[in-house]
Design an enzyme around this catalytic site. Structure first.
Site, short mmCIF file in Angstrom:
data_model
loop_
_atom_site.label_atom_id
_atom_site.label_comp_id
_atom_site.label_asym_id
_atom_site.label_seq_id
_atom_site.Cartn_x
_atom_site.Cartn_y
_atom_site.Cartn_z
N CYS A 274 38.17 52.26 33.52
CA CYS A 274 38.43 53.14 34.57
C CYS A 274 38.03 54.54 34.64
O CYS A 274 37.46 54.69 35.87
CB CYS A 274 40.70 53.34 33.96
SG CYS A 274 41.14 51.76 34.63
N1 LIG Z 1 42.05 47.02 31.47
C1 LIG Z 1 42.29 48.62 32.04
O1 LIG Z 1 43.35 49.00 32.01
C2 LIG Z 1 42.69 47.91 33.68
C3 LIG Z 1 43.65 48.48 34.48
C4 LIG Z 1 43.35 48.26 35.67
C5 LIG Z 1 42.41 47.46 36.89
N2 LIG Z 1 41.41 47.37 35.77
C6 LIG Z 1 40.17 46.50 36.44
O2 LIG Z 1 40.47 45.36 36.76
C7 LIG Z 1 38.72 44.68 36.02
C8 LIG Z 1 39.50 43.95 35.42
O3 LIG Z 1 39.47 44.30 34.14
P1 LIG Z 1 39.03 44.30 32.17
O4 LIG Z 1 39.56 45.75 32.08
O5 LIG Z 1 40.81 43.42 32.22
O6 LIG Z 1 37.88 43.77 32.03
P2 LIG Z 1 37.11 42.82 31.25
O7 LIG Z 1 35.98 43.14 30.57
O8 LIG Z 1 38.44 42.97 29.12
O9 LIG Z 1 38.05 41.17 31.44
C9 LIG Z 1 36.68 40.45 32.82
C10 LIG Z 1 36.72 39.80 31.88
O10 LIG Z 1 36.13 38.14 33.00
C11 LIG Z 1 34.99 37.51 32.20
N3 LIG Z 1 33.98 37.07 33.68
C12 LIG Z 1 33.37 38.07 34.44
N4 LIG Z 1 32.08 37.70 35.24
C13 LIG Z 1 33.02 36.39 35.46
C14 LIG Z 1 33.55 35.11 36.04
N5 LIG Z 1 32.69 34.90 37.05
N6 LIG Z 1 34.26 33.84 35.85
C15 LIG Z 1 35.08 34.14 34.77
N7 LIG Z 1 35.12 35.25 34.16
C16 LIG Z 1 34.44 36.11 34.22
C17 LIG Z 1 34.92 38.74 31.25
O11 LIG Z 1 34.08 37.73 30.55
C18 LIG Z 1 35.44 38.87 30.66
O12 LIG Z 1 36.68 38.31 29.38
C19 LIG Z 1 38.25 45.36 36.41
O13 LIG Z 1 37.37 45.99 37.95
C20 LIG Z 1 39.13 46.61 35.77
O14 LIG Z 1 38.35 47.65 36.83
C21 LIG Z 1 41.26 47.15 34.48
#
Ligand SMILES: NC(=O)c1ccc[n+]([C@@H]2O[C@H](COP(=O)([O-])OP(=O)(O)OC[C@H]3O[C@@H](n4cnc5c(N)ncnc54)[C@H](O)[C@@H]3O)[C@@H](O)[C@H]2O)c1
Length: 435
Positions: A274
């Site tokens: 983030c």
């Molecule tokens: N981790 C956090 O604490 C957090 C908190 C708030 C917001 N976010 C936001 O949420 C979003 C996701 O974050 P995250 O931490 O879950 O990421 P992450 O990398 O843990 O998970 C995302 C997943 O999506 C998969 N992926 C990518 N492209 C894909 C597609 N086309 N179809 C299906 N699966 C696909 C990836 O392989 C991965 O496993 C980001 O925008 C992040 O900024 C994250």
């Protein structure tokens, strides 16, 4: 007609016959999929990473806030993890939770684009699509909407579209997905109704806002606020030391003010998915659209990025006072994740500190009970326990993350010299220094 479609969708949500597809099964997506499954929805977790799909099918979780038991229970209730886009067919709700990284400092929305292509293929009348990935204001309307509409259906007329930022704080026991209010928005009034109804079932409280752009900005405002305030105390920590003032005591005293002040504490930098990334999405958008530099973000980036280097300079000085050099010194790093209570080491400042120390010729070892020992750390580090023999053998022990489960008493007793970047040794007797 649209009212009829909305009524049908709300009925399918209410009687739990709706099929929910969560695109991306990472930190954000898996939590939502599990919660939706607990509520009785038919849930598909669509994930392009086959290792993750296999782990989930075997009932294993790779996310801090979701247990293996929860995954196994979801599997028993029909939850299905898949990398086959065919499994998206006939969905009622699609929630997109894919990564939004920076590529060469520029927002990389290719994951949202590819997720949208897959969702568009199976979009049917009366379904709902929401985006949760953090991104700049305008993404839902200008990028997601046209991608979905290539299927021939129109948002607001044939299907419902919204944005709801994710606020989960991995490792936070007090505020979870369930009890953290969720901001919701829709492309139009009916979409907002659909989004509000769906998330209203998942969490205790929803907070509707006027447009998807507003909801997109909420998330970036929250993270930019934190980024800037962390940078403020980090810069102050450097100057306070030069002024001979204890920054930790000053922060503690300032926090007694019951209004107009929020506590932020210094550290070795910022990490995770983030703070090092999200504010730059906003700065990029502002510069592109308005033609101005977002100076607060630039300054905060600059200050926070310099912290690992500052930590290394303090390490070098501490060793110097002992007539030792960094080259050849055995340095034990405690905490490799980007913050306490999590196993997430993405963008962790600890890794930057480790890289600097290795380049200076130090013998660096790392300890973090939260990160699996086979994790593919960059740089690769010998992983050790934080026990008496490691503490005694190290020329310097550096606390980079204030995990609850570090053996603080043993560190006081056995570490020859300690550099505490998190202020967690303040009330203890130890040999060394605080940041
Ligand atoms: N981790 C956090 O604490 C957090 C908190 C708030 C917001 N976010 C936001 O949420 C979003 C996701 O974050 P995250 O931490 O879950 O990421 P992450 O990398 O843990 O998970 C995302 C997943 O999506 C998969 N992926 C990518 N492209 C894909 C597609 N086309 N179809 C299906 N699966 C696909 C990836 O392989 C991965 O496993 C980001 O925008 C992040 O900024 C994250």
């Amino acid at each position: 007609m649209t009212d009829e479609l909305l009524g049908d969708l709300l009925a399918r949500l209410s009687d739990r016959t709706a099929k929910v597809v969560v695109v991306g099964q990472g930190y954000v997506g898996l939590s939502i999929a599990i919660r939706a499954s607990e509520l009785g929805f038919r849930v598909v977790g669509y994930e392009t990473d086959l290792d993750r799909v296999h782990a989930l099918r075997e009932g294993r979780s790779f996310v801090d806030d979701v247990s293996g038991d929860q995954v196994r229970m979801a599997l028993e209730s029909g939850y299905w993890a898949t990398n086959d886009p065919l499994d998206l067919r006939a969905f009622d709700v699609a929630v997109i939770t894919v990564p939004t990284p920076l590529r060469d400092g520029v927002p990389d929305l290719s994951f949202i684009e590819s997720a949208a292509r897959d969702v568009a293929q199976w979009l049917q009348r009366g379904s709902l699509v929401t985006l949760e990935s953090t991104t700049y204001p305008g993404t839902t309307e200008e990028l997601l909407r046209p991608s979905l509409e290539t299927a021939g259906l129109k948002a607001g007329e044939d299907f419902f579209l919204g944005y709801s930022p994710e606020r989960i704080d991995p490792g936070n026991g007090a505020f979870t997905f369930l009890n953290t209010p969720k901001v919701v928005s829709g492309s139009d009034e009916r979409s907002l109704r659909a989004v509000e109804t769906f998330y209203g079932m998942l969490v205790e409280k929803t907070v509707p806002v006027g447009s998807t752009g507003e909801a997109e900005l909420v998330k970036l405002l929250e993270n930019t606020f934190r980024h800037v305030n962390v940078a403020l105390v980090n810069e102050l920590a450097v100057f306070a030391r030069d002024l001979g003032v204890d920054i930790w005591s000053a922060i503690e005293a300032a926090t007694t003010k019951p209004f107009g002040y929020l506590q932020f504490t210094p550290g070795p930098g910022v990490g995770g998915h983030c703070l090092p990334i999200d504010p730059s999405y906003l700065a990029w958008r502002v510069e592109r659209r308005v033609g101005h530099r977002f100076q607060f973000v630039e300054l905060a980036n600059d200050v926070n990025r310099r912290m690992p280097e500052y930590v290394v300079s303090r390490i070098a000085n501490l060793l110097n006072d002992e007539s030792k050099s960094v080259r050849g010194a055995r340095i034990l790093l405690l905490g490799l994740a980007y913050k306490p209570g999590t196993s997430d080491w993405r963008e962790s400042p600890s890794m930057v500190v480790a890289r600097h120390l290795l380049s200076l010729g130090a013998d660096v070892r790392g300890h973090d009970a939260h990160i699996p020992v086979d994790a593919d750390l960059a740089p690769p580090l010998p992983r050790v326990s934080c026990d008496r023999s490691e503490l005694e053998a190290a020329d310097l022990t550096v606390i980079l993350v204030d995990h609850d489960d570090l053996p603080y008493d043993e560190i006081c007793e056995h570490a020859a010299l300690v550099f505490d970047t998190k202020g967690c040794m303040r009330e203890r007797a130890f040999r060394g220094e605080l940041l």
